[in-house]
Design an enzyme around this catalytic site. Structure first.
Site, PDB file in Angstrom:
ATOM      1  N   SER A 127     -11.872  -5.070  -8.847  1.00  0.00           N
ATOM      2  CA  SER A 127     -10.459  -4.958  -8.493  1.00  0.00           C
ATOM      3  C   SER A 127      -9.775  -6.300  -8.652  1.00  0.00           C
ATOM      4  O   SER A 127     -10.404  -7.372  -8.492  1.00  0.00           O
ATOM      5  CB  SER A 127     -10.400  -4.517  -7.031  1.00  0.00           C
ATOM      6  OG  SER A 127      -9.125  -4.734  -6.496  1.00  0.00           O
ATOM      7  N   TYR A 154     -13.266  -5.307   2.498  1.00  0.00           N
ATOM      8  CA  TYR A 154     -13.294  -4.535   1.245  1.00  0.00           C
ATOM      9  C   TYR A 154     -13.251  -5.483   0.049  1.00  0.00           C
ATOM     10  O   TYR A 154     -14.075  -5.411  -0.860  1.00  0.00           O
ATOM     11  CB  TYR A 154     -12.109  -3.550   1.188  1.00  0.00           C
ATOM     12  CG  TYR A 154     -11.785  -3.121  -0.214  1.00  0.00           C
ATOM     13  CD1 TYR A 154     -12.573  -2.176  -0.857  1.00  0.00           C
ATOM     14  CD2 TYR A 154     -10.726  -3.700  -0.929  1.00  0.00           C
ATOM     15  CE1 TYR A 154     -12.307  -1.815  -2.175  1.00  0.00           C
ATOM     16  CE2 TYR A 154     -10.462  -3.345  -2.236  1.00  0.00           C
ATOM     17  CZ  TYR A 154     -11.248  -2.403  -2.852  1.00  0.00           C
ATOM     18  OH  TYR A 154     -10.990  -2.066  -4.150  1.00  0.00           O
ATOM     19  N   LYS A 158     -16.182  -6.544  -3.106  1.00  0.00           N
ATOM     20  CA  LYS A 158     -16.014  -6.573  -4.570  1.00  0.00           C
ATOM     21  C   LYS A 158     -16.443  -7.946  -5.110  1.00  0.00           C
ATOM     22  O   LYS A 158     -17.092  -8.041  -6.148  1.00  0.00           O
ATOM     23  CB  LYS A 158     -14.569  -6.257  -4.957  1.00  0.00           C
ATOM     24  CG  LYS A 158     -14.170  -4.820  -4.682  1.00  0.00           C
ATOM     25  CD  LYS A 158     -14.927  -3.815  -5.548  1.00  0.00           C
ATOM     26  CE  LYS A 158     -14.651  -2.381  -5.185  1.00  0.00           C
ATOM     27  NZ  LYS A 158     -15.559  -1.415  -5.822  1.00  0.00           N
TER      28      LYS A 158
HETATM   29  C1  UD1 Z   1      -5.244  -2.242  -2.349  1.00  0.00           C
HETATM   30  C2  UD1 Z   1      -6.210  -3.334  -2.701  1.00  0.00           C
HETATM   31  C3  UD1 Z   1      -6.871  -3.001  -4.004  1.00  0.00           C
HETATM   32  C4  UD1 Z   1      -7.567  -1.679  -3.874  1.00  0.00           C
HETATM   33  C5  UD1 Z   1      -6.548  -0.620  -3.514  1.00  0.00           C
HETATM   34  C6  UD1 Z   1      -7.293   0.692  -3.294  1.00  0.00           C
HETATM   35  C7  UD1 Z   1      -5.847  -5.607  -2.003  1.00  0.00           C
HETATM   36  C8  UD1 Z   1      -5.012  -6.809  -2.157  1.00  0.00           C
HETATM   37  N1  UD1 Z   1      -5.515  -4.585  -2.788  1.00  0.00           N
HETATM   38  O1  UD1 Z   1      -4.184  -2.282  -3.286  1.00  0.00           O
HETATM   39  O2  UD1 Z   1      -7.825  -3.967  -4.313  1.00  0.00           O
HETATM   40  O3  UD1 Z   1      -8.205  -1.352  -5.063  1.00  0.00           O
HETATM   41  O4  UD1 Z   1      -5.875  -0.997  -2.317  1.00  0.00           O
HETATM   42  O5  UD1 Z   1      -7.134   1.256  -2.090  1.00  0.00           O
HETATM   43  O6  UD1 Z   1      -6.770  -5.598  -1.258  1.00  0.00           O
HETATM   44  N2  UD1 Z   1       3.149   0.244   0.175  1.00  0.00           N
HETATM   45  C9  UD1 Z   1       4.287   0.603   0.888  1.00  0.00           C
HETATM   46  N3  UD1 Z   1       4.232   1.734   1.654  1.00  0.00           N
HETATM   47  C10 UD1 Z   1       3.107   2.505   1.754  1.00  0.00           C
HETATM   48  C11 UD1 Z   1       1.951   2.126   1.026  1.00  0.00           C
HETATM   49  C12 UD1 Z   1       2.004   0.978   0.254  1.00  0.00           C
HETATM   50  O7  UD1 Z   1       5.310  -0.064   0.822  1.00  0.00           O
HETATM   51  O8  UD1 Z   1       3.125   3.505   2.498  1.00  0.00           O
HETATM   52  C13 UD1 Z   1       3.202  -0.959  -0.686  1.00  0.00           C
HETATM   53  C14 UD1 Z   1       2.196  -2.024  -0.265  1.00  0.00           C
HETATM   54  O9  UD1 Z   1       2.775  -2.893   0.663  1.00  0.00           O
HETATM   55  C15 UD1 Z   1       1.913  -2.693  -1.617  1.00  0.00           C
HETATM   56  C16 UD1 Z   1       2.115  -1.584  -2.645  1.00  0.00           C
HETATM   57  O10 UD1 Z   1       2.858  -0.570  -1.995  1.00  0.00           O
HETATM   58  O11 UD1 Z   1       2.866  -3.686  -1.848  1.00  0.00           O
HETATM   59  C17 UD1 Z   1       0.813  -0.996  -3.151  1.00  0.00           C
HETATM   60  O12 UD1 Z   1       0.005  -0.651  -2.012  1.00  0.00           O
HETATM   61  P1  UD1 Z   1      -1.344   0.189  -2.157  1.00  0.00           P
HETATM   62  O13 UD1 Z   1      -1.103   1.406  -2.969  1.00  0.00           O
HETATM   63  O14 UD1 Z   1      -1.904   0.369  -0.782  1.00  0.00           O
HETATM   64  O15 UD1 Z   1      -2.305  -0.737  -3.017  1.00  0.00           O
HETATM   65  P2  UD1 Z   1      -2.671  -2.296  -2.843  1.00  0.00           P
HETATM   66  O16 UD1 Z   1      -2.541  -2.738  -1.450  1.00  0.00           O
HETATM   67  O17 UD1 Z   1      -1.907  -3.036  -3.889  1.00  0.00           O
END
Ligand code: UD1
Length: 346
Positions: A127, A154, A158
Site C-alpha cells: 500500500s 495496519y 505492510k
Molecule cells: C487507508 C489506508 C490505506 C489502506 C486503505 C484500505 C493509510 C494512510 N491509508 O486509505 O493504506 O489500503 O485505507 O482500507 O493508512 N473519508 C471521508 N469520509 C469517510 C471516509 C473517508 O471524508 O466517511 C476521507 C478520508 O479522510 C480520506 C479519504 O476519504 O481522506 C479516503 O479514505 P479511505 O477510503 O478510508 O482510504 P485511506 O484512508 O486513504
C-alpha cells in the site's frame, strides 16, 4: 491453460477482480480465503463473469498445516498473489495483535512453504501507506520515496511484510517477488457481478458514499476541510479496481517468465492524478446525477493530508497503465450499489 496460481484473499474486493482477470488470461486459479470479510457467493460472481469457477478452499493462511494441505491438494502451484489480510486502519489501532498475527503470520507461512512446494514467486499486496505523509517535494511519490514510520499497526504490517520478503530473498531463498503498492482502489466490475462489500458500517470513502447515495446512510461525513490543499479536503489517487487487477496478471507473467530485472521489484499502482474528497463527491454527483448529502466534520485521526502516485515506473517497466476514467469508475461503483439493492443484499 497457463500456470496454476494461488490467490489468497481471492473472495475479497481486489482478490475477486484479480481472479477474474487471471482466469480470462488463461490461468488456473486456486482461491484460499477464510471468508472473514467476504462470503462464498463471491465465488459464484467470479464464475459468472469469467465463465470458469476457481477452486476454492476455506482456509485461514495463518494455519500453516492447512496451507501445506492446500499446496499438496492443488499440486503444481507456480505463483502466489497474496491479498489475504486485515485492512481497517482504525481497527488495527484497537486490535494490534490481531493485525500482526493475520498480516504477518500468513506471509511467513507462505514464504516457508514456497520452496518445499517449488513455487517460483509471490506478488504481494502492499500500500502507499508505506510512504506515510510524503514531504511535498516528493509528490507525486515514486518507488524510491522514503519509507516513513507507519501511522497505524495496519501500515506497520505492510512495512514489516515488505521487509520480510526483502530479507528472505536477500538470504538466497529461491523465489522471486513483485511488491505492488496500491493507492486507493475503487469501483467495481463493469458487469456489476462483483464489487466491494464491507461488513457493517463502511470505513472507506466510496462504500460510505454509495450507501449514502442510495439512502442506507443519512449523510457522508467529510473528514476535514482545513488541510493545506486547494479545497481543504484530503487528496488521494483513486485507481479503478479492474485496472489494478490487470496489473497483477502482468506482474505474474513478468515473474514466472523471468522478465523481472531483479528477484525483487516494487511498483506504485496509481493513476498519477490527485483528486480531493470534495472533488470526488462532485464528480460522482455529476457522473450519476445522484446527490450525495454530506457535511464537513473534524479531521479523522491518522489521515494523511495528500498523496498521489508517480506511476511512470509501472507504466514504463511493468508495461501497465490505468486507463479507466474517474467518471466511469464512479458509475461502476454506483451500478454495483444498485445491484446489491436489487438482490436484496443492501
Ligand atoms: C487507508 C489506508 C490505506 C489502506 C486503505 C484500505 C493509510 C494512510 N491509508 O486509505 O493504506 O489500503 O485505507 O482500507 O493508512 N473519508 C471521508 N469520509 C469517510 C471516509 C473517508 O471524508 O466517511 C476521507 C478520508 O479522510 C480520506 C479519504 O476519504 O481522506 C479516503 O479514505 P479511505 O477510503 O478510508 O482510504 P485511506 O484512508 O486513504
Amino acid at each position: 491453460m497457463k500456470e496454476k496460481i494461488l490467490v489468497t484473499g481471492g473472495a475479497g474486493y481486489i482478490g475477486s477482480h484479480t481472479t477474474v482477470e487471471l482466469q480470462t488470461a488463461g490461468y488456473e486459479v486456486v482461491i484460499v480465503d477464510n471468508l472473514s470479510n467476504s462470503n462464498e457467493e463471491v465465488i459464484d460472481g467470479i464464475a459468472r463473469v469469467s465463465d470458469s469457477r476457481p477452486a476454492f478452499e476455506k482456509v485461514d493462511c495463518t494455519d500453516k498445516a492447512a496451507m501445506d494441505g492446500v499446496f499438496k491438494k492443488h499440486a503444481g502451484i507456480k505463483g502466489i498473489i497474496h491479498f489475504a489480510a486485515s485492512k481497517a486502519v482504525g481497527e488495527s489501532v484497537e486490535k494490534p495483535l490481531l493485525y500482526y498475527r493475520n498480516n504477518i503470520v500468513s506471509l511467513v507461512n507462505l514464504l516457508e512453504l514456497m520452496p518445499a512446494h517449488k513455487v517460483d514467486g509471490i506478488v504481494f499486496s502492499s500500500s502507499c501507506t508505506v510512504y506515510g505523509q510524503p514531504n511535498p517535494k516528493d509528490l507525486p511519490v515514486t518507488e524510491t520515496a522514503p519509507i516513513l514510520p507507519a501511522t497505524s499497526p495496519y501500515g506497520n504490517t505492510k512495512q514489516i511484510d515488505e521487509e520480510i520478503i526483502r530479507d528472505t530473498i536477500h538470504a538466497g531463498v529461491p523465489f522471486k517477488s513483485i511488491i505492488l503498492r496500491y493507492f486507493n482502489p475503487i469501483g467495481a466490475h463493469p458487469t456489476a457481478e462483483i464489487g466491494e462489500l464491507p461488513n457493517g458500517v463502511p470505513q472507506n470513502l466510496i462504500p460510505y458514499l454509495t450507501q449514502t447515495a442510495i439512502g442506507i446512510r443519512k449523510e457522508l461525513s467529510v473528514f476535514g476541510n482545513d488541510y493545506s490543499t486547494p479545497d481543504g479536503s484530503c487528496i488521494r489517487d483513486f485507481i479503478n479496481v479492474v485496472d489494478l487487477a490487470k496489473a497483477h496478471v502482468i506482474a505474474i507473467e513478468r515473474m514466472l517468465n523471468n522478465k523481472s530485472k531483479a528477484p525483487l521489484e516494487y511498483f506504485n499502482l496509481g493513476t498519477g492524478r490527485g483528486v480531493s474528497v470534495l472533488e470526488l463527491i462532485n464528480t460522482f454527483e455529476k457522473a450519476t446525477g445522484v446527490p450525495v448529502p454530506h457535511k464537513i466534520v473534524a479531521r479523522r485521526e491518522g489521515d494523511i493530508e495528500q498523496i498521489w502516485a508517480n506511476p511512470h515506473y509501472a507504466n514504463e517497466v511493468l508495461g501497465w497503465k490505468a486507463t479507466e476514467t474517474l467518471e466511469d469508475t464512479l458509475k461502476s461503483a454506483w451500478a454495483w450499489q444498485q445491484k446489491l439493492r436489487e438482490r436484496g443484499i443492501m
